[in-house]
Design a protein around this motif. Structure first.
Motif, PDB file in Angstrom:
ATOM      1  N   GLY A 147       0.843  -1.204   0.000  1.00  0.00           N
ATOM      2  CA  GLY A 147       0.000   0.000   0.000  1.00  0.00           C
ATOM      3  C   GLY A 147       0.867   1.239   0.000  1.00  0.00           C
ATOM      4  O   GLY A 147       0.809   2.057  -0.911  1.00  0.00           O
ATOM      5  N   HIS A 148       1.707   1.371   1.019  1.00  0.00           N
ATOM      6  CA  HIS A 148       2.715   2.442   1.027  1.00  0.00           C
ATOM      7  C   HIS A 148       3.770   2.144  -0.035  1.00  0.00           C
ATOM      8  O   HIS A 148       4.190   3.028  -0.776  1.00  0.00           O
ATOM      9  CB  HIS A 148       3.343   2.541   2.413  1.00  0.00           C
ATOM     10  N   SER A 149       4.191   0.887  -0.078  1.00  0.00           N
ATOM     11  CA  SER A 149       5.085   0.400  -1.126  1.00  0.00           C
ATOM     12  C   SER A 149       4.775  -1.082  -1.338  1.00  0.00           C
ATOM     13  O   SER A 149       4.219  -1.736  -0.455  1.00  0.00           O
ATOM     14  CB  SER A 149       6.559   0.605  -0.749  1.00  0.00           C
ATOM     15  N   ASP A 162       0.414   7.683   1.153  1.00  0.00           N
ATOM     16  CA  ASP A 162      -0.143   6.758   0.162  1.00  0.00           C
ATOM     17  C   ASP A 162      -0.052   7.313  -1.263  1.00  0.00           C
ATOM     18  O   ASP A 162      -0.794   6.911  -2.152  1.00  0.00           O
ATOM     19  CB  ASP A 162      -1.590   6.406   0.496  1.00  0.00           C
ATOM     20  N   ASP A 163       0.913   8.239  -1.474  1.00  0.00           N
ATOM     21  CA  ASP A 163       0.998   8.883  -2.784  1.00  0.00           C
ATOM     22  C   ASP A 163       2.409   8.859  -3.372  1.00  0.00           C
ATOM     23  O   ASP A 163       2.766   9.706  -4.181  1.00  0.00           O
ATOM     24  CB  ASP A 163       0.502  10.329  -2.706  1.00  0.00           C
ATOM     25  N   THR A 164       3.234   7.879  -2.974  1.00  0.00           N
ATOM     26  CA  THR A 164       4.523   7.734  -3.632  1.00  0.00           C
ATOM     27  C   THR A 164       4.311   7.119  -5.014  1.00  0.00           C
ATOM     28  O   THR A 164       3.211   6.696  -5.357  1.00  0.00           O
ATOM     29  CB  THR A 164       5.479   6.827  -2.828  1.00  0.00           C
ATOM     30  N   SER A 168       2.916   3.657  -4.490  1.00  0.00           N
ATOM     31  CA  SER A 168       1.844   3.452  -3.526  1.00  0.00           C
ATOM     32  C   SER A 168       0.548   3.109  -4.260  1.00  0.00           C
ATOM     33  O   SER A 168       0.389   3.398  -5.447  1.00  0.00           O
ATOM     34  CB  SER A 168       1.613   4.710  -2.681  1.00  0.00           C
ATOM     35  N   ASP A 169      -0.383   2.518  -3.528  1.00  0.00           N
ATOM     36  CA  ASP A 169      -1.682   2.191  -4.106  1.00  0.00           C
ATOM     37  C   ASP A 169      -2.724   2.296  -2.999  1.00  0.00           C
ATOM     38  O   ASP A 169      -2.698   1.524  -2.045  1.00  0.00           O
ATOM     39  CB  ASP A 169      -1.666   0.785  -4.710  1.00  0.00           C
ATOM     40  N   TYR A 226      -3.729  -0.163   0.021  1.00  0.00           N
ATOM     41  CA  TYR A 226      -3.502   0.340   1.378  1.00  0.00           C
ATOM     42  C   TYR A 226      -4.724   0.048   2.253  1.00  0.00           C
ATOM     43  O   TYR A 226      -4.613  -0.447   3.379  1.00  0.00           O
ATOM     44  CB  TYR A 226      -3.238   1.847   1.323  1.00  0.00           C
TER      45      TYR A 226
END
Length: 248
Positions: free
Chosen positions: A162-164, A191-193, A196-197, A201
């Motif tokens: 989610g984060h990565s 959650d916006d790298t 990310s997804d 997440y």
């Protein structure tokens, strides 16, 4: 002239219960400051993440070189794997193994976030333009359900994408200790790298909500208990979390 901090004053250690010690870099601003977790075991110790990597962790924190140690990455953003190269073969989720061994600045987010603005005081010798994470050697590619044994205690690998994509947490069912990495901590969640997804997440946090935690030691910010654990998950799933301003 801005204060420059020497290597000998860069790290701080704080002891918790159950053989857990927080190692952190207090001159880095809280939104960017990684929590490095050391856990004492009977046969070997655990190191979960290793910080920025500008100064040697092994040289300046004796705790991490006293005994045999398993070094694990919660994920492969620059602020979490900076000193992994110092610990021989390391463990990371299989989805991010390629980043650990080839930590390009765009893959680790160092190209955007490893800047002078991270610091309350700059470390001696710091040069933003030349900062790179050094490659670490892969010893074990982890998956959901794998176990990391310290002899008298065992940490279960919880895959937390989610984060990565290759984010993991480590859960000790005997004590209820959850080392959560960057999927959940008591601060703005990211959650916006580039990898990310948000949908993933949400699924991860919904799955974590049933975990019988007693204490959560996150990748950033202070530790907390089971009530706050449930609150933070509910806030995110209800859309009440605040946008993040750090990247970890």
């Amino acid at each position: 002239m801005q204060l420059r901090v020497s290597a000998g004053h860069w790290y701080e250690t704080i002891a918790f219960a159950d053989g857990v010690t927080l190692i952190h870099e207090p001159w880095i601003k809280p939104f960017f400051r990684c929590n490095i977790w050391h856990v004492r075991g009977r046969d070997r110790d655990l190191l979960f993440d290793s910080g920025l990597g500008h100064f040697s962790l092994r040289t300046h924190v004796p705790l991490v070189s006293e005994r045999p140690l398993t070094c694990v990455a919660s994920h492969t953003h620059f602020d979490h794997i900076g000193c992994h190269h110092e610990f021989g073969a390391c463990a990371v989720h299989m989805a991010e193994a390629h980043v650990l061994t080839d930590p390009r600045n765009d893959w680790t987010l160092a190209d955007r976030y490893a800047t002078d603005e991270m610091f309350d005081a700059l470390p001696e010798g710091w040069d933003q333009a030349s900062y790179r994470v050094r490659p670490a050697r892969l010893g074990r590619a982890l998956e959901q359900g794998d176990v990391i044994s310290l002899g008298d205690r065992a940490f279960e690998v919880i895959h937390t994408p989610g984060h990565s994509p290759g984010g993991i947490g480590l859960f000790d069912r005997a004590t209820g200790i959850f080392l959560s990495g960057d999927i959940l901590y008591d601060g703005p969640l990211i959650d916006d790298t580039y990898h990310s997804d948000i949908a993933t997440y949400r699924k991860t946090l919904a799955r974590l909500s049933s975990l019988p935690v007693r204490v959560v030691h996150g990748g950033h910010f202070p530790s907390f208990g089971p009530t706050r654990f449930r609150q933070l998950i509910a806030e995110y799933l209800d859309g009440r979390h605040k946008p993040g301003c750090h990247l970890g």
